[in-house]
Design a protein around this motif. Sequence first.
Motif, PDB file in Angstrom:
ATOM      1  N   ARG A  41     -29.392  53.368 -45.317  1.00  0.00           N
ATOM      2  CA  ARG A  41     -30.418  53.715 -46.305  1.00  0.00           C
ATOM      3  C   ARG A  41     -31.819  53.326 -45.848  1.00  0.00           C
ATOM      4  O   ARG A  41     -32.799  53.658 -46.485  1.00  0.00           O
ATOM      5  N   ARG A  42     -31.911  52.609 -44.719  1.00  0.00           N
ATOM      6  CA  ARG A  42     -33.212  52.167 -44.225  1.00  0.00           C
ATOM      7  C   ARG A  42     -33.971  53.324 -43.578  1.00  0.00           C
ATOM      8  O   ARG A  42     -33.383  54.244 -43.033  1.00  0.00           O
ATOM      9  N   SER A  43     -35.285  53.218 -43.651  1.00  0.00           N
ATOM     10  CA  SER A  43     -36.137  54.214 -43.006  1.00  0.00           C
ATOM     11  C   SER A  43     -37.438  53.561 -42.574  1.00  0.00           C
ATOM     12  O   SER A  43     -37.812  52.503 -43.072  1.00  0.00           O
ATOM     13  N   LEU A  44     -38.101  54.200 -41.653  1.00  0.00           N
ATOM     14  CA  LEU A  44     -39.432  53.783 -41.224  1.00  0.00           C
ATOM     15  C   LEU A  44     -40.316  55.017 -41.185  1.00  0.00           C
ATOM     16  O   LEU A  44     -39.932  56.033 -40.605  1.00  0.00           O
ATOM     17  N   ILE A  45     -41.454  54.923 -41.823  1.00  0.00           N
ATOM     18  CA  ILE A  45     -42.469  55.940 -41.659  1.00  0.00           C
ATOM     19  C   ILE A  45     -43.451  55.351 -40.664  1.00  0.00           C
ATOM     20  O   ILE A  45     -44.007  54.283 -40.881  1.00  0.00           O
ATOM     21  N   VAL A  46     -43.613  56.043 -39.553  1.00  0.00           N
ATOM     22  CA  VAL A  46     -44.438  55.523 -38.461  1.00  0.00           C
ATOM     23  C   VAL A  46     -45.628  56.453 -38.292  1.00  0.00           C
ATOM     24  O   VAL A  46     -45.478  57.670 -38.274  1.00  0.00           O
ATOM     25  N   ARG A  47     -46.805  55.847 -38.177  1.00  0.00           N
ATOM     26  CA  ARG A  47     -48.025  56.619 -37.981  1.00  0.00           C
ATOM     27  C   ARG A  47     -48.715  56.137 -36.726  1.00  0.00           C
ATOM     28  O   ARG A  47     -48.851  54.945 -36.491  1.00  0.00           O
ATOM     29  N   SER A  48     -49.142  57.079 -35.939  1.00  0.00           N
ATOM     30  CA  SER A  48     -49.906  56.771 -34.741  1.00  0.00           C
ATOM     31  C   SER A  48     -51.331  57.239 -34.974  1.00  0.00           C
ATOM     32  O   SER A  48     -51.563  58.378 -35.367  1.00  0.00           O
ATOM     33  N   ALA A  49     -52.269  56.349 -34.752  1.00  0.00           N
ATOM     34  CA  ALA A  49     -53.678  56.701 -34.930  1.00  0.00           C
ATOM     35  C   ALA A  49     -54.434  56.365 -33.659  1.00  0.00           C
ATOM     36  O   ALA A  49     -54.420  55.225 -33.206  1.00  0.00           O
ATOM     37  N   ARG A  50     -55.061  57.384 -33.101  1.00  0.00           N
ATOM     38  CA  ARG A  50     -55.901  57.198 -31.919  1.00  0.00           C
ATOM     39  C   ARG A  50     -57.285  57.721 -32.230  1.00  0.00           C
ATOM     40  O   ARG A  50     -57.412  58.755 -32.899  1.00  0.00           O
ATOM     41  N   PRO A  51     -58.310  57.061 -31.726  1.00  0.00           N
ATOM     42  CA  PRO A  51     -59.670  57.531 -31.990  1.00  0.00           C
ATOM     43  C   PRO A  51     -59.850  58.979 -31.536  1.00  0.00           C
ATOM     44  O   PRO A  51     -59.419  59.364 -30.456  1.00  0.00           O
ATOM     45  N   VAL A 109     -40.963  57.303 -30.529  1.00  0.00           N
ATOM     46  CA  VAL A 109     -42.030  56.463 -29.969  1.00  0.00           C
ATOM     47  C   VAL A 109     -42.823  57.237 -28.930  1.00  0.00           C
ATOM     48  O   VAL A 109     -44.055  57.183 -28.909  1.00  0.00           O
ATOM     49  N   GLN A 110     -42.161  57.987 -28.088  1.00  0.00           N
ATOM     50  CA  GLN A 110     -42.858  58.778 -27.072  1.00  0.00           C
ATOM     51  C   GLN A 110     -43.773  59.812 -27.723  1.00  0.00           C
ATOM     52  O   GLN A 110     -44.896  60.020 -27.264  1.00  0.00           O
ATOM     53  N   ARG A 111     -43.309  60.470 -28.784  1.00  0.00           N
ATOM     54  CA  ARG A 111     -44.158  61.449 -29.487  1.00  0.00           C
ATOM     55  C   ARG A 111     -45.377  60.769 -30.073  1.00  0.00           C
ATOM     56  O   ARG A 111     -46.476  61.312 -30.031  1.00  0.00           O
ATOM     57  N   LEU A 112     -45.191  59.576 -30.636  1.00  0.00           N
ATOM     58  CA  LEU A 112     -46.313  58.852 -31.218  1.00  0.00           C
ATOM     59  C   LEU A 112     -47.316  58.431 -30.157  1.00  0.00           C
ATOM     60  O   LEU A 112     -48.514  58.391 -30.402  1.00  0.00           O
ATOM     61  N   LEU A 113     -46.813  58.115 -28.984  1.00  0.00           N
ATOM     62  CA  LEU A 113     -47.697  57.705 -27.894  1.00  0.00           C
ATOM     63  C   LEU A 113     -48.358  58.902 -27.225  1.00  0.00           C
ATOM     64  O   LEU A 113     -49.280  58.753 -26.436  1.00  0.00           O
ATOM     65  N   GLY A 114     -47.869  60.096 -27.544  1.00  0.00           N
ATOM     66  CA  GLY A 114     -48.425  61.298 -26.939  1.00  0.00           C
ATOM     67  C   GLY A 114     -48.035  61.455 -25.492  1.00  0.00           C
ATOM     68  O   GLY A 114     -48.666  62.179 -24.732  1.00  0.00           O
ATOM     69  N   ALA A 115     -46.977  60.790 -25.095  1.00  0.00           N
ATOM     70  CA  ALA A 115     -46.536  60.831 -23.703  1.00  0.00           C
ATOM     71  C   ALA A 115     -45.288  61.691 -23.590  1.00  0.00           C
ATOM     72  O   ALA A 115     -44.513  61.800 -24.537  1.00  0.00           O
TER      73      ALA A 115
END
Length: 141
Positions: A77-87, A110-116
Motif C-alpha cells: 500500500r506504500r507509495s512515493l510521489i517523486v518530483r525532480s526540479a532543475r533550474p 530515478v534515471q528519468r528524474l535525473l534526465g539521464a
Amino acid sequence: MHPGLSTLTATDEPLQRATSELIVDLREVVGLRVTEEDTPGTGHKGGMNDLVIALGGPSVVAGVVTVVRLWLSRDRRRSLIVRSARPGEEPVWIEITGDNIAERTVHETVQRLLGAPDPLDRASELDPGPGSDSDLDPANG
C-alpha cells in the motif's frame, strides 16, 4: 519525495512511522543529503512533510534505489510521489507504488528524474534507430 500509505493522511500514525523509517534508511546512504520540508497541503491542517534529497554520484543513486525499493516492498500500500526540479526545466512528477515493485522499476524512475539515459537499458545500444548506418543494406550499397 512525498511518502504515502494507501488512503492515510500525513497526520495518521502508520504513515508517520513509515515515513520515519524511510528517513532513517535514507540517512544511512553514504553521501546522500536528506532534509524534511513542511509544505502547505491543500485541504489539510498544517503542512505535509516532503523529503528533499540531493543525489550525488552513481553509488549514491544505487543506494537510494535500494532503500526506496526495500521501503516500498515492505507494504504494497506504500507509495512515493517523486518530483525532480532543475533550474530552467519543468518539474517531473512520478509516482511509484509498493505493488510488485522491482529494483529495475525504481532504477528507471530515478534515471528519468535525473534526465539521464538508463544504463541498464542496452536496447538503445543494440538498435541505433532509423537512419543509422546499420539500416543500410550492404547489397544495395
